[in-house]
Write an enzyme that holds these catalytic residues in place. Sequence first.
Site, PDB file in Angstrom:
ATOM      1  N   PRO A  38       0.826  -1.217   0.000  1.00  0.00           N
ATOM      2  CA  PRO A  38       0.000   0.000   0.000  1.00  0.00           C
ATOM      3  C   PRO A  38       0.857   1.264   0.000  1.00  0.00           C
ATOM      4  O   PRO A  38       1.977   1.265   0.521  1.00  0.00           O
ATOM      5  CB  PRO A  38      -0.782  -0.109   1.321  1.00  0.00           C
ATOM      6  CG  PRO A  38      -0.004  -1.045   2.184  1.00  0.00           C
ATOM      7  CD  PRO A  38       0.757  -1.958   1.273  1.00  0.00           C
ATOM      8  N   ASP A  39       0.329   2.333  -0.618  1.00  0.00           N
ATOM      9  CA  ASP A  39       1.001   3.627  -0.444  1.00  0.00           C
ATOM     10  C   ASP A  39       0.546   4.200   0.899  1.00  0.00           C
ATOM     11  O   ASP A  39      -0.013   3.472   1.741  1.00  0.00           O
ATOM     12  CB  ASP A  39       0.769   4.562  -1.647  1.00  0.00           C
ATOM     13  CG  ASP A  39      -0.692   4.957  -1.823  1.00  0.00           C
ATOM     14  OD1 ASP A  39      -1.513   4.663  -0.936  1.00  0.00           O
ATOM     15  OD2 ASP A  39      -1.018   5.574  -2.862  1.00  0.00           O
ATOM     16  N   PHE A  40       0.769   5.466   1.138  1.00  0.00           N
ATOM     17  CA  PHE A  40       0.443   6.033   2.449  1.00  0.00           C
ATOM     18  C   PHE A  40      -0.889   6.772   2.450  1.00  0.00           C
ATOM     19  O   PHE A  40      -1.700   6.611   3.341  1.00  0.00           O
ATOM     20  CB  PHE A  40       1.568   6.978   2.914  1.00  0.00           C
ATOM     21  CG  PHE A  40       2.848   6.241   3.167  1.00  0.00           C
ATOM     22  CD1 PHE A  40       3.104   5.680   4.406  1.00  0.00           C
ATOM     23  CD2 PHE A  40       3.774   6.057   2.152  1.00  0.00           C
ATOM     24  CE1 PHE A  40       4.264   4.957   4.647  1.00  0.00           C
ATOM     25  CE2 PHE A  40       4.943   5.342   2.379  1.00  0.00           C
ATOM     26  CZ  PHE A  40       5.185   4.796   3.619  1.00  0.00           C
ATOM     27  N   ARG A  41      -1.097   7.606   1.426  1.00  0.00           N
ATOM     28  CA  ARG A  41      -2.180   8.580   1.519  1.00  0.00           C
ATOM     29  C   ARG A  41      -3.356   8.331   0.598  1.00  0.00           C
ATOM     30  O   ARG A  41      -4.296   9.125   0.599  1.00  0.00           O
ATOM     31  CB  ARG A  41      -1.624   9.997   1.284  1.00  0.00           C
ATOM     32  CG  ARG A  41      -0.665  10.412   2.366  1.00  0.00           C
ATOM     33  CD  ARG A  41      -0.034  11.762   2.180  1.00  0.00           C
ATOM     34  NE  ARG A  41       0.923  11.986   3.265  1.00  0.00           N
ATOM     35  CZ  ARG A  41       2.142  11.459   3.309  1.00  0.00           C
ATOM     36  NH1 ARG A  41       2.574  10.707   2.302  1.00  0.00           N
ATOM     37  NH2 ARG A  41       2.939  11.673   4.334  1.00  0.00           N
ATOM     38  N   ASN A 112      10.962   5.441  -0.943  1.00  0.00           N
ATOM     39  CA  ASN A 112      10.469   4.134  -0.526  1.00  0.00           C
ATOM     40  C   ASN A 112      11.494   3.400   0.326  1.00  0.00           C
ATOM     41  O   ASN A 112      12.697   3.507   0.110  1.00  0.00           O
ATOM     42  CB  ASN A 112      10.096   3.294  -1.748  1.00  0.00           C
ATOM     43  CG  ASN A 112       8.995   3.959  -2.557  1.00  0.00           C
ATOM     44  OD1 ASN A 112       8.352   4.879  -2.061  1.00  0.00           O
ATOM     45  ND2 ASN A 112       8.788   3.524  -3.775  1.00  0.00           N
ATOM     46  N   ASP A 114      11.142   0.070   0.727  1.00  0.00           N
ATOM     47  CA  ASP A 114      10.947  -1.347   0.408  1.00  0.00           C
ATOM     48  C   ASP A 114      12.148  -1.966  -0.292  1.00  0.00           C
ATOM     49  O   ASP A 114      12.204  -3.181  -0.494  1.00  0.00           O
ATOM     50  CB  ASP A 114       9.664  -1.544  -0.420  1.00  0.00           C
ATOM     51  CG  ASP A 114       9.637  -0.688  -1.687  1.00  0.00           C
ATOM     52  OD1 ASP A 114      10.720  -0.311  -2.201  1.00  0.00           O
ATOM     53  OD2 ASP A 114       8.527  -0.394  -2.172  1.00  0.00           O
ATOM     54  N   HIS A 131      14.444   8.324   2.585  1.00  0.00           N
ATOM     55  CA  HIS A 131      13.857   8.044   3.896  1.00  0.00           C
ATOM     56  C   HIS A 131      14.449   6.788   4.516  1.00  0.00           C
ATOM     57  O   HIS A 131      13.795   6.106   5.306  1.00  0.00           O
ATOM     58  CB  HIS A 131      12.334   7.945   3.781  1.00  0.00           C
ATOM     59  CG  HIS A 131      11.695   9.268   3.457  1.00  0.00           C
ATOM     60  ND1 HIS A 131      10.414   9.394   2.987  1.00  0.00           N
ATOM     61  CD2 HIS A 131      12.187  10.528   3.537  1.00  0.00           C
ATOM     62  CE1 HIS A 131      10.140  10.688   2.794  1.00  0.00           C
ATOM     63  NE2 HIS A 131      11.197  11.384   3.107  1.00  0.00           N
TER      64      HIS A 131
END
Length: 314
Positions: A38-41, A112, A114, A131
């Site tokens: 999933p993305d965040f927003r 990301n 991941d 990040h």
Amino acid sequence: RQKLPQYNTVEDAVKLLKESKNIVVLTGAGISTSLGIPDFRSKDTGLYSKLAHLGLSDPQEVFDIHIFHEDPSIFFSVAKDILPTEKKFSPTHAFIRLLQEKGKLLTNYTQNIDNIEANAGVSPDKIVQCHGSFANATCIKCQYKVPGEAIYEDIRNGVIPECPACKKQISEEALKPHGLKRKRSSNGVHKKRKNNDQDDSSSDEDYDIPTPGVMKPDITFFGEDLPDEFGRRLIEHDRERVDLVIVIGTSLKVAPVAEVPGVLPRHIPQIYISRTPVSHIGFDIDLLGDCDVVVSELSRRAGWDLKHDMIPPD
Ligand code: OAD
């Protein structure tokens, strides 16, 4: 940022791709959603829409460094769902590798965590993980580092990982004569315990029981600095070389990464590829839709072979 009037159409984007030699690609969670991450927003499907049960005033607090220090269990209750998993990658990751193969990729700035760019074979020296990532973890108390995998099992089992170096030191201290000293910690990490079982003069005093520090994955939380390489490479290296900017699958809501388009020279064309348009930053060409579809079509029109079924490198 003022739009450059000479770039508008998909064909303009294709021409830019073919002519450019130093492309900055800025990516976000949208390039991994086709892999089931999933993305965040995004409304309903984004991670932040699924965290109501945590009772936070803002779901972003899951990645807030101050909250982590107060109660790391909030982050670890979510961490198991965002651990990097299999060696898979999307057509958009393959597209970034294709730019690299064609000698056109200057840098991929990814937000990301991941690590999927590496699965697709994008070279580590072309990637800035703005990040951070799960690649390593650091003790919040003594800064001891371990490879990320060392704490995966704890994370999967819902256990808060503890620092092995702190644990060793505590057990060594305990073996010393008078090892368990009464001492007060100034950083609040030591737990206080009230001794109610004894009726001697010390019974009402607090004991500080030393506890090991928590291992925090080297993800950049809100309230923490980005890796030095981010600003250094952007300003000292890429800013004077870049000839095209492609932003893919990010809402550009989080600074300082959101400031990258504005930091680069104004005459450099910028393309935005995402499902959702952004209004706070002016791009020259907006290609709205599923990014895997968009990059596949751009590659086709450029006459490039985007092999997204390629075997990931070992
Ligand atoms: P967001 O969730 O804010 O934005 C993802 C964007 O990608 C949205 O605009 C989606 O519409 C779009 N999108 C999703 N799937 C897509 C698809 N298949 N094709 C095209 N577009 C798609 O994620 P980020 O911008 O990456 O930081 O979020 C930035 C930072 O906020 C993250 O790195 C994270 C978060 O808090 C930290 O945790 C420190």
